[in-house]
Design a protein around this motif. Structure first.
Motif, short mmCIF file in Angstrom:
data_model
loop_
_atom_site.label_atom_id
_atom_site.label_comp_id
_atom_site.label_asym_id
_atom_site.label_seq_id
_atom_site.Cartn_x
_atom_site.Cartn_y
_atom_site.Cartn_z
N ASP A 197 0.80 -1.21 0.00
CA ASP A 197 0.00 0.00 0.00
C ASP A 197 0.84 1.27 0.00
O ASP A 197 0.32 2.36 0.09
N VAL A 198 2.12 1.09 -0.08
CA VAL A 198 2.99 2.26 -0.09
C VAL A 198 3.57 2.40 -1.48
O VAL A 198 4.07 1.44 -2.04
N ASN A 199 3.44 3.56 -2.05
CA ASN A 199 4.18 3.75 -3.29
C ASN A 199 4.64 5.18 -3.45
O ASN A 199 4.25 6.07 -2.70
N GLU A 200 5.48 5.36 -4.44
CA GLU A 200 6.18 6.64 -4.58
C GLU A 200 5.21 7.79 -4.80
O GLU A 200 5.38 8.87 -4.24
N SER A 201 4.17 7.51 -5.59
CA SER A 201 3.29 8.63 -5.92
C SER A 201 2.56 9.13 -4.69
O SER A 201 2.42 10.34 -4.49
N ILE A 202 2.15 8.18 -3.81
CA ILE A 202 1.48 8.63 -2.58
C ILE A 202 2.42 9.50 -1.76
O ILE A 202 2.06 10.59 -1.31
N LEU A 203 3.63 9.01 -1.67
CA LEU A 203 4.59 9.72 -0.83
C LEU A 203 4.88 11.10 -1.40
O LEU A 203 4.89 12.09 -0.67
N GLN A 204 5.05 11.14 -2.71
CA GLN A 204 5.35 12.43 -3.31
C GLN A 204 4.18 13.39 -3.11
O GLN A 204 4.37 14.57 -2.83
N ALA A 205 2.99 12.82 -3.21
CA ALA A 205 1.81 13.65 -3.00
C ALA A 205 1.81 14.19 -1.58
O ALA A 205 1.52 15.37 -1.34
#
Lengths: 600, 918
Positions: A39-47
């Motif tokens: 459930d963790v990915n780069e786009s979420i984090l960047q957002a």
């Protein structure tokens, strides 16, 4: 570290924060913080970073979010809630199991030190692989108890006890309140169930859930496939009122009803109105709607089942519907479609709305009629038992309707044909007329009961037409349609009466196809015109009852009469000369046959 | 073991150890303990035994003295006692003998004692050691914590605080996580590129978000990541998604996903990427089969109900379709995993069993990207349908009655409702053979009673479909011909029943269906036979005869039809024409043959391309022997049909010489015969019932033509005007007088005699019979001559008759004119008793009428007739006293043909005057 020269070494020193910076520990930390790694990915984090929330999110927050979500879910419906609860419980149980297993492993590992056999037995394979058995030691540690700590403990335990008592009291209060509510709800529930029963619905136990009440709204005479679909569970809703399960009642195609469409050259000319019953949402309405949907669903199922044995009649089935082909360009399409959302009748219903609406209605009446037939059949003594399994024959739904449609199609074709033949004769200045009496045998049915009202429209359909042609010819056409033995379509019985000079045969002729009938009528017109010419003062003599005539006065002159669907042609010619051809195609040419003959 | 043996061992070992050693270890045997406890001397034993036997003997003696015992008993007791005692002594004897070795036995006992004591010592040593070990347990030292030791040694402090594992580290920020993820990305890409390149099926992958996503098209997508920096460490499964429709967007159930993750991680640990691919691939295959199974069950509950049988055998889905279809084995498909070849993984495959046999040459299309059981079934059924239809087409194509254009096969790859075989049964009717996809039943559209019947039979017996279609074609064709023929007024003869053997001689052996039809108005024995057979259709003209039991057929002639059969109304009209012509020509030629008249059939000069009816040429001279007036070729042509169905035939002929003498007036005079005088050709038309001959009529007509030609020639020669000329009648005028016309008719009566027709007031009426006789015997020439020659005379006779009856005193019956012949008239004046004979004589090539008194010149019998007297009153004329345009011949008078009137009148007047005078 670097300040101490003595400690220089070629070997890299272990990282200061090895535990913190290694991928493995970071992953586990991420997992602990964010849930499953997937459930963790780069786009979420960047957002998140973009949103300025670049902080350590704690588990609690995360949990809170999921709770919010769960709250939203509960509003949706009880089924999802149930599913979620189940999943949650499964998770917890799995967690507990895991903890227990870990405990077991730990104890076993300890035991394996002194008692390797016993310990090994209960150690998990994973543990055995990772550590050698008996490698964990223990010892008893004597510790002095601090009296201050003991006192603290006592205070804490007392406080806990009080708190426990309070919560127990609260629980009891809540329980009594809940029980009171329950009583009220139960009362309301039974009241409504009784009301449903008083309306005439059959209240029964659900077949698989013995403790649940259900209402039987299906039809007793339905096919085996639909016997068990007509029961809906009456569950108690939040406030105690009856709520019916809507899921199981809608059949395989969801909340849809039979739709009949008329297509001409691929263009929709008419759509039946997809209008369900009232939509107030009361239980009675829900039951009624469920019944309607089951009825529609069964109807479509039976139509499909019957349609596939009627492939030879130009009826074809596909994944989602049945097509009845009427001639080259027209077809009736039957399928299931959702209800029209809005109440207004759209314009696309088209010109053939009456036809399609009638067909849809007829289907529904016929299914009910078939139910009655089935009841009658069941009331009679059953046939003797045999080894062979009796196949259930398809119902008779499509057949009567297709019979009507085909009859109408052929009738309009006949009408067109007669009109065009008459037009041809009239344009040539000859007298001809026709009259049509459609559906002679369905005109005045004797209605004794419901069944006989329907029966009048089943079976053979008959229409009559009378055609008066020139030359004293009179033709009576008796058209019958039946999609079974002995006609398998439309048959024509044509009675010809005339003076018997231009053609020898009189009386009855039977034709089994429209084309043959058309040919024969053209031939009749041809001969009747020959007779008409003969009667115009005996100047022409027919050649061997054919369509050729020669002049009595001048034997070299010949005429030939040719009639086809498109035109009436007179070919004139003399022996050795070239032929001339005059065609009347139904339009007014201002020149009659008589004129032509006079000129010739 | 003896003590000496113990001694020997060290001796040996010392010897072995070598003589060089100065000191030798010598193990002395330890002193054996000696046991004497419990030993008893033998003497004591013997003493005790002796004492005992003595005591017992005493007891025996005492007991024997007591009463109550028989002698035998006593003896037995003595013997028993003796035996017992003896046994005891024997034992002692044995002991005494054995005691000679007593010393050695004692030594063995000592040895045993010694050994037992040794064993005791061993056991106690073991026990003591065990005790030590048990006591040592308490004294263990834990393994050194080398990790911490290194840390402590290297950094100077222990960093592993006790609380480290229990207090969570501070939460990571998003950017920290992001950093970690990109770090993992790098590690992953390094690892996958350098250390462990993925196996072939995993070549498609992307790296993002700290994971590598491997994609296998149409199957699955799997996310994997690492657990530590070590490139050899195992990968971990993170997520798994299905990549085929209809599962693409539906999430996998959490329990299932957890299971996959759990097992997948175990497999990754053991077998790495290869293993995980295999595992997931197999899982997807199974899942796909499961999806198909569920879809099949769904459609089975829907519109495919009752026509499928669904079964799962292990990992194979078996779907039988067309379950209600009759015959020819079951058909089903098996969907399962097909074993992969090296380098290729296993795949989803379909095995198709068509009618019980596996089909190996056709690959069933299975869309692995979009799974649809219905689509799969439909394509298999479409293949099956196409195979069925193609087979039918191939079988039918081999038959001549199905030319290639009459068969049209359309196949659809997926929707077999669009596949059909269209058969042209008749030009106006074609039928489509369909196979209903769900039930597999044949359907013939559009339906008719006949096709529905055939359809039912086809479904009962699918193996025989082609044969049934052939039959259907025949039946439909037959029905079409019959129905249309009936509409046209043909009579369909259903009762005609000719023996098969007989038919074989006329029709092809492949004949199957026959229809007999007759046109109304034909002779009963002629029919048209419609023959339908494997070789195609044929129309024959047949001659049948009704017999009490069975019909027989004597002739069958093929009606040549050049165009492909199309039994339209026009065709039937042509057929009637053709058949009528053939019958007529056949009947004619038969008669000609039987009469041995030469004839020949030749193609027509002018022919209708649709209807070619040959002309019949008849040799004129053979037909009418001795006639020389016509050229030899007579052409008989079938012209047409009359409106009552009779044939119209025309015979064309030509005279040897032009018939100019006929003049123009003949042309329109006769409807049956026409002449073209200049060319000398003539045409005769006949209308006969079909089946009748015209030869007799023709011969008669020719005779009449001959007669006509002759007559007209005669009339012309006499330069008389012809009033009308027709084949049976010639009328002419031989004098300008109105009544001077004559008609000669010939051949109109059956007797073949010619007739002379005269107007009612014709002067020749009285000699008509003679003239007619003359006509039939001597010909018209004589008659014409007679007419012209006798005319003045007869006119004169009429004149005198009129005068006589007008005379005041004249009475009826007073004057009789009796023609004896055309050239001999007798005139009797009954009142005067005078009879005169007028005769025609020829003198010097000139004709004269002679008048004579019958009483003078007549026969003897007449002379003496009562009341007859000589005509003396005419003497004046006879003698030439009365002058006139005649010559007196003493007993009579003669006058020229033209001038005879004056003589008649003079004679008459003379007689009348004489009568008055008398």
């Amino acid at each position: 570290m670097s300040s101490d020269p003595l400690l220089l070494s070629l070997k890299s020193w272990p990282d200061e924060n090895l535990e913190v910076t290694s991928v493995s520990s970071l992953i586990s930390q991420i997992q602990a913080q964010r849930g499953h790694f997937r459930d963790v990915n780069e786009s979420i984090l960047q957002a998140e970073i973009a949103a300025g929330k670049d902080e350590g999110q704690t588990d609690e927050k995360h949990d809170g979010e999921t709770e919010d979500k769960a709250d939203k879910v509960t509003e949706k419906d009880s089924a999802t809630e149930l599913r979620n609860a189940k999943m949650e419980m499964a998770d917890l149980v799995a967690h507990a199991l895991n903890e227990a297993l870990l405990g077991l492993d730990y104890v076993s590992f300890l035991v394996s030190l002194h008692n390797p056999d016993t310990g090994n037995l209960s150690m998990s394979p994973a543990l055995k692989q990772s550590v050698p058995a008996g490698s964990l030691g223990f010892d008893k540690i004597q510790r002095k108890i601090d009296p201050k700590a003991l006192k603290d403990d006592e205070i804490v335990s007392r406080a806990w006890k009080i708190e426990g008592l309070n919560s127990a009291a609260d629980a009891f209060l809540a329980a009594s309140r809940k029980l009171g509510d329950e009583v009220e709800k139960e009362g309301r529930y039974w009241e409504q169930v009784l009301a449903i029963r008083d309306e005439g619905w059959v209240i029964t136990r659900m077949p698989r859930e013995r403790q649940t009440l259900g209402v039987r709204y299906g039809f007793a005479e339905s096919a085996a496939e639909y016997k068990n679909k007509g029961i809906g569970a009456l569950r108690r809703g939040e406030d105690g009122s009856v709520a019916m399960d809507d899921v199981a009642t809608t059949g395989s195609r969801g909340k849809a009803m039979l739709r009949v469409r008329m297509l001409e050259n691929g263009e929709v000319k008419g759509v039946s109105i997809q209008d369900g019953s009232k939509k107030t949402g009361s239980v009675k309405d829900v039951i009624e709607r469920a019944r309607n949907f089951v009825y529609e669903d069964e109807l479509f199922f039976e139509i499909m089942r019957e349609a596939r044995i009627m492939a030879n009649q130009g009826i074809r089935t596909s994944e989602d519907g049945v097509t009845i082909q009427l001639g080259e360009h027209r077809s009736i399409l039957i399928d299931m479609a959702p209800l029209d959302e809005d109440e207004t009748v759209p314009d696309v219903l088209g010109a053939e709305i009456g036809l399609v609406q009638g067909v849809a209605m007829a289907f529904r009446i016929l299914l009910s009629y078939n139910h009655r037939l089935s009841l009658r059949k069941r009331s009679q003594p059953p046939p003797p038992l045999t080894q062979r399994k009796q196949a259930v024959p398809p119902l008779s739904l499509v057949r009567p309707i297709a019979t009507h449609l085909i009859h109408h199609q052929h009738l309009s074709h006949l009408q067109g044909l007669l009109a065009s033949l008459i037009g041809l004769a009239k344009s040539a200045g000859l007298h001809a007329e026709f009259s049509l009496k459609p559906l002679q045998n369905c005109k005045q049915p004797v209605i004794k009961d419901v069944e006989s009202a329907v029966e009048a429209f089943l079976g053979k359909l008959e229409s009559e037409a009378t055609l008066v042609l020139p030359g004293g010819w009179k033709i009576e056409i008796h058209m019958q349609t039946m999609l079974g033995h002995p006609l398998f379509g439309t048959g024509f019985i044509i009675n010809t009466s005339h003076d018997g000079i231009s053609a020898r045969l009189m009386g009855e002729n039977r034709f089994n196809s429209v084309e043959e009938m058309e040919l024969y009528l053209c031939w009749c017109l041809e001969r009747s015109i020959v007779n008409e010419i003969r009667c115009m003062g005996d100047k022409w003599q027919q050649v061997a009852q054919g369509n050729e005539m020669w002049s009595v006065d001048k034997q070299t002159r010949r005429i030939r009469v040719e009639v086809s669907r498109v035109g009436l042609a007179i070919v004139t010619g003399t022996t050795g000369g070239t032929d001339a051809r005059v065609v009347w195609d139904g339009s007014d040419t201002g020149r009659s046959l008589q004129d032509l003959l006079k000129e010739f | 073991m003896s003590p000496s043996a113990v001694d020997n061992v060290p001796t040996k070992s010392s010897l072995k150890d070598g003589p060089n050693k100065s000191t030798t270890l010598e193990v002395r045997a330890p002193p054996l303990p000696h046991l004497t406890h419990g030993f008893i001397p033998l003497s004591l034993l013997i003493r005790r035994l002796v004492q005992d036997s003595h005591n017992k003997l005493g007891e025996l003696v005492d007991s024997l003295q007591g009463g109550g015992q028989t002698d035998e008993e006593k003896k037995r007791r003595i013997i028993d006692h003796m035996q017992d005692t003896r046994k005891q002594f024997i034992k002692v004897l044995v002991l005494a003998m054995w005691s000679k070795n007593a010393g050695a036995v004692g030594e063995v006992i000592d040895l045993k004692l010694f050994l037992d004591s040794r064993q005791e010592i061993f056991h106690s040593v073991v026990y003591n050691l065990l005790d030590v070990r048990r006591n040592m347990n308490q004294a263990r030292v834990p393994n050194p914590d080398l990790d911490t030791a290194v840390q402590v040694l290297s950094t100077g402090r222990a960093q592993t605080a006790m609380t480290h594992r229990y207090v969570p580290p501070p939460p990571l920020t998003s950017s920290a996580i992001l950093r970690t993820l990109s770090n993992i990305n790098t590690l992953l890409s390094l690892r996958l590129t350098l250390h462990s390149p993925p196996p072939p099926h995993f070549r498609t992958y992307t790296i993002h978000s700290g994971r590598a996503t491997f994609t296998v098209d149409h199957e699955f997508e799997v996310d994997m990541s690492i657990g530590s920096e070590d490139p050899e460490s195992q990968l971990f499964l993170i997520d798994f998604r299905l990549l085929f429709h209809p599962c693409t967007n539906t999430p996998i159930a959490p329990a299932l996903r957890a299971e996959i993750e759990f097992r997948g991680n175990a497999i990754l640990k053991q077998r790495g990427l290869e293993g995980i691919f295999e595992f997931l691939h197999e899982f997807v295959l199974t899942h796909k089969i499961g999806v198909l199974l569920r879809q099949t069950q769904e459609i089975h509950a829907g519109r495919w109900t009752e026509n499928l049988r669904v079964q799962q055998i292990k990992r194979t889905l078996v779907v039988q379709y067309w379950t209600t279809r009759v015959g020819e084995g079951k058909s089903w498909i098996e969907v399962g995993a097909k074993r992969g070849s090296p380098g290729k993984p296993s795949r989803l495959g379909v095995r198709w069993m068509r009618e019980g046999k596996e089909v190996k040459d056709v690959e069933v299309p299975l869309d692995i990207a979009v799974l649809s059981a219905e689509q799969l079934l439909k394509s298999v059924i479409a293949l099956h349908t196409s195979q069925i239809l193609t087979t039918i087409q191939t079988r039918l194509r081999a038959l001549p009655m199905f030319p290639p254009t009459s068969l049209r096969l359309v196949t659809h790859a997926t929707d077999s409702f669009n596949s059909f075989l269209q058969l042209t049964l008749t030009p106006s009717r074609s039928i489509r053979v369909l196979v209903e996809p769900i039930t597999g039943r044949f359907a013939l559209t559009r339906p008719t009673a006949m096709s529905t019947h055939a359809e039912g039979r086809m479904n009962q017996n699918p193996a025989n479909v082609d044969e049934l279609l052939v039959r259907l074609k025949f039946v439909v064709l037959q029905e079409e011909i019959e129905s249309r023929a009936r509409s046209m007024g043909w009579e369909i003869l259903k009762m005609v029943n000719v023996r098969r053997e007989e038919l074989k001689t006329f029709f092809p052996s492949t004949t199957r269906y026959m229809t007999y039809m007759r046109r109304e108005g034909w002779r009963r024995e002629w029919v048209v036979c419609v023959v339908l057979g494997d070789g195609g259709e044929g129309f024959y003209v047949g001659k049948i005869h009704e017999a009490p039991q069975q019909w027989t057929m004597s002739t069958a002639i093929l009606i040549p039809i050049t165009t492909p059969l199309n039994p339209s109304y026009t065709f039937l009209a042509s057929l009637e024409k053709m058949a009528s012509a053939i019958i007529t020509l056949h009947v004619t030629t038969e008669i000609l043959t039987s009469r041995r008249i030469q004839h020949q059939l030749k193609p027509p000069k002018v022919s209708d391309p649709k209807l070619t009816i040959p002309d019949l040429y008849i040799r004129f001279s053979s037909l009418i022997p001795r006639a020389t007036w016509g050229i030899d070729a007579l052409r008989l042509t079938f012209q047409s049909l009359a409106d009552d169905g009779r044939s119209i035939l025309t015979v064309f002929g030509r005279t040897r010489e032009p018939m100019t003498q006929l003049g123009g007036e003949i042309r329109a005079a006769d409807s049956d015969v026409s002449f073209h005088p200049l060319s000398g050709s003539y045409a005769i038309r006949f209308t006969v019932t079909v089946g009748d001959t015209i030869i007799d009529a023709l011969v008669e007509k020719l005779h009449r033509i001959e007669t006509l030609i002759r007559f007209v020639a005669v009339i012309r020669r006499f330069k008389l005007p012809c009033l009308h000329v027709s084949l049976g009648r010639v009328g002419f005028r031989y004098s300008p007088d109105t009544n001077s016309t004559a008609d000669v008719s010939f051949g109109s009566d059956g007797d073949g005699k010619m007739r002379l027709h005269l107007p009612a007031r014709s002067p020749h009426v009285r000699i008509r019979h003679f003239l007619e006789n003359e006509l039939n015997t001597a010909g018209l020439e004589i008659v014409v001559m007679a007419l012209t020659v006798t005319l003045p005379l007869l006119l004169a006779f009429e004149d005198i008759e009129a005068r006589f009856s007008n005379a005041p005193g004249g009475s009826e019956g007073a004057l009789y004119i009796l023609p004896r012949n055309v050239d001999w008239f007798r005139v009797e004046y009954r009142n005067h008793g005078v009879v005169l004979d007028w005769r025609l004589r020829c003198r010097k090539s000139v004709l004269y009428w002679y008048v004579q008194d019958a009483a003078m010149t007549g026969a003897e019998s007449e002379r003496g007739v009562k009341g007859r007297r000589r005509a003396d009153m005419l003497k004046g004329i006879w003698s030439g006293e009365v002058d006139g345009d005649w010559e007196a011949l003493k007993i009579g008078a003669a006058a020229g043909v033209k001038g005879v009137g004056a003589l008649v009148r003079s004679v008459h007047e003379a007689i009348v005057e004489a009568g008055v005078a008398a």
